[in-house]
Design an enzyme around this catalytic site. Sequence first.
Site, PDB file in Angstrom:
ATOM      1  N   THR A 138      10.204   3.657   8.761  1.00 22.86           N
ATOM      2  CA  THR A 138      11.181   4.318   9.640  1.00 22.86           C
ATOM      3  C   THR A 138      12.407   3.421   9.718  1.00 22.86           C
ATOM      4  OG1 THR A 138       9.400   5.273  10.962  1.00 22.86           O
ATOM      5  CG2 THR A 138      11.603   5.271  11.933  1.00 22.86           C
ATOM      6  N   LYS A 154      12.726  12.101  11.931  1.00 21.45           N
ATOM      7  CA  LYS A 154      11.735  11.144  12.448  1.00 21.45           C
ATOM      8  C   LYS A 154      12.247  10.456  13.716  1.00 21.45           C
ATOM      9  CE  LYS A 154       8.561   7.896  12.682  1.00 21.45           C
ATOM     10  NZ  LYS A 154       7.265   8.149  13.282  1.00 21.45           N
TER      11      LYS A 154
HETATM   12  P1  NAD Z   1       3.460  -3.630  10.513  1.00 21.52           P
HETATM   13  O1  NAD Z   1       4.363  -4.634  11.104  1.00 21.52           O
HETATM   14  O2  NAD Z   1       2.027  -3.555  10.958  1.00 21.52           O
HETATM   15  O3  NAD Z   1       3.434  -3.798   8.903  1.00 21.52           O
HETATM   16  C1  NAD Z   1       4.544  -4.085   8.109  1.00 21.52           C
HETATM   17  C2  NAD Z   1       4.041  -4.877   6.913  1.00 21.52           C
HETATM   18  O4  NAD Z   1       5.129  -5.088   6.007  1.00 21.52           O
HETATM   19  C3  NAD Z   1       3.487  -6.256   7.287  1.00 21.52           C
HETATM   20  O5  NAD Z   1       2.170  -6.396   6.786  1.00 21.52           O
HETATM   21  C4  NAD Z   1       4.475  -7.222   6.624  1.00 21.52           C
HETATM   22  O6  NAD Z   1       3.855  -8.428   6.176  1.00 21.52           O
HETATM   23  C5  NAD Z   1       4.962  -6.378   5.464  1.00 21.52           C
HETATM   24  N1  NAD Z   1       6.245  -6.828   4.895  1.00 21.52           N
HETATM   25  C6  NAD Z   1       7.413  -7.086   5.531  1.00 21.52           C
HETATM   26  N2  NAD Z   1       8.363  -7.453   4.657  1.00 21.52           N
HETATM   27  C7  NAD Z   1       7.786  -7.422   3.431  1.00 21.52           C
HETATM   28  C8  NAD Z   1       8.243  -7.704   2.121  1.00 21.52           C
HETATM   29  N3  NAD Z   1       9.488  -8.086   1.883  1.00 21.52           N
HETATM   30  N4  NAD Z   1       7.368  -7.576   1.095  1.00 21.52           N
HETATM   31  C9  NAD Z   1       6.098  -7.186   1.320  1.00 21.52           C
HETATM   32  N5  NAD Z   1       5.592  -6.906   2.537  1.00 21.52           N
HETATM   33  C10 NAD Z   1       6.433  -7.024   3.584  1.00 21.52           C
HETATM   34  O7  NAD Z   1       4.182  -2.231  10.714  1.00 21.52           O
HETATM   35  P2  NAD Z   1       3.498  -0.763  10.716  1.00 21.52           P
HETATM   36  O8  NAD Z   1       2.991  -0.463  12.087  1.00 21.52           O
HETATM   37  O9  NAD Z   1       2.608  -0.638   9.532  1.00 21.52           O
HETATM   38  O10 NAD Z   1       4.828   0.120  10.505  1.00 21.52           O
HETATM   39  C11 NAD Z   1       5.505   0.196   9.258  1.00 21.52           C
HETATM   40  C12 NAD Z   1       6.611   1.220   9.391  1.00 21.52           C
HETATM   41  O11 NAD Z   1       6.045   2.492   9.753  1.00 21.52           O
HETATM   42  C13 NAD Z   1       7.648   0.878  10.472  1.00 21.52           C
HETATM   43  O12 NAD Z   1       8.919   1.264  10.029  1.00 21.52           O
HETATM   44  C14 NAD Z   1       7.195   1.724  11.655  1.00 21.52           C
HETATM   45  O13 NAD Z   1       8.284   2.025  12.516  1.00 21.52           O
HETATM   46  C15 NAD Z   1       6.631   2.949  10.965  1.00 21.52           C
HETATM   47  N6  NAD Z   1       5.593   3.691  11.687  1.00 21.52           N
HETATM   48  C16 NAD Z   1       4.583   3.033  12.349  1.00 21.52           C
HETATM   49  C17 NAD Z   1       3.606   3.783  13.010  1.00 21.52           C
HETATM   50  C18 NAD Z   1       2.469   3.120  13.752  1.00 21.52           C
HETATM   51  O14 NAD Z   1       1.762   3.821  14.501  1.00 21.52           O
HETATM   52  N7  NAD Z   1       2.225   1.825  13.577  1.00 21.52           N
HETATM   53  C19 NAD Z   1       3.640   5.188  12.985  1.00 21.52           C
HETATM   54  C20 NAD Z   1       4.652   5.816  12.272  1.00 21.52           C
HETATM   55  C21 NAD Z   1       5.624   5.058  11.621  1.00 21.52           C
END
Ligand code: NAD
Length: 298
Positions: A96, A171
């Site tokens: 997002t 979104k």
């Molecule tokens: P999170 O913080 O749990 O995971 C993000 C991952 O990305 C981490 O494991 C981090 O190490 C990795 N990362 C960051 N930079 C990186 C790079 N350069 N190379 C490789 N890996 C990298 O976040 P999440 O909860 O999984 O959310 C991810 C996205 O989805 C966000 O944009 C969030 O807004 C969206 N989202 C989350 C949810 C939810 O319920 N958690 C629901 C819908 C959407």
Amino acid sequence: MQHIAFIGLGNMGAPMARNLVAAGFHVSVFDLAPAAVTALVDAGATAAASASSAVQNADAVITMLPANQHVQQLYLDQGGILDRAKTGALLIDCSTISAEVARQVAQAAGERGFAMLDAPVSGGTAGAAAGTLTFIVGGPEAALQRARPLLEKMGKNIFHAGEAGAGQVAKICNNMLLGILMAGTAEALNLGVAHGLDPKVLSDIMAKSSGRNWTLEVYNPWPGVMETAPASRNYSGGFGTALMLKDLGLAQQSALAVNAPTPLGGLVRQLYQMHAQAGYGTQDFSSIVQLLRPGQDG
Ligand code: NAD
């Protein structure tokens, strides 16, 4: 399309990638956190040493990263995805982020001959694990048709919102509403409990009355009311407060861009800002209820 690169194996990306492995795709994975990669390898994925090595032989690349800057760096930096992906690979960003950055990256991808989709998701970590996510897609219809066999393994509903960036706009509208609903539900529960009501009984009443909403039905913010909700595991996992704050900021920026009034969105962003500053940034966003009852954990 058999070989998929999946980058970003956090709360959402890990279960999404797992579903692709279970569906029989060859999935190369990378995350900055080695433990996240190891967990996916145990599930049958192939570890890559970097994002660029993950994508070099892949027919499709899926990214699930926290925010704008991560997406820009990973795709646009020298030696990044646009430099290293296989000719003709389909690029799908499920993070997002702002519509502006989604369009910027899609345009750069197009200039290099890649089809790209912004495909943010809704449904939370439970939806990611169950493969029942909603995908909200922006980009060319032909690219969406190519993506469908993959998206269908991770989600149940696939919506085409419009051209590049439109998925992110939709979104952000959704998540602004979700933030408002969560804060409102927390406030109503806190009021009832202050009057001596049982939070479970009050939740059951509102879930069958006109205050009914998703947070009451599947994501109750009050500890102990819903066994499966983050509130009942000390607000761990789920959707982080910092990520909700990011989304509410994106909503305000997009409102300014078109002069749309979003008074409740602005207010709830302030509440989440205070909540993050109080130390809840990494806890699930439903912990906003604790802002109303400081010092009363669990
Ligand atoms: P999170 O913080 O749990 O995971 C993000 C991952 O990305 C981490 O494991 C981090 O190490 C990795 N990362 C960051 N930079 C990186 C790079 N350069 N190379 C490789 N890996 C990298 O976040 P999440 O909860 O999984 O959310 C991810 C996205 O989805 C966000 O944009 C969030 O807004 C969206 N989202 C989350 C949810 C939810 O319920 N958690 C629901 C819908 C959407």
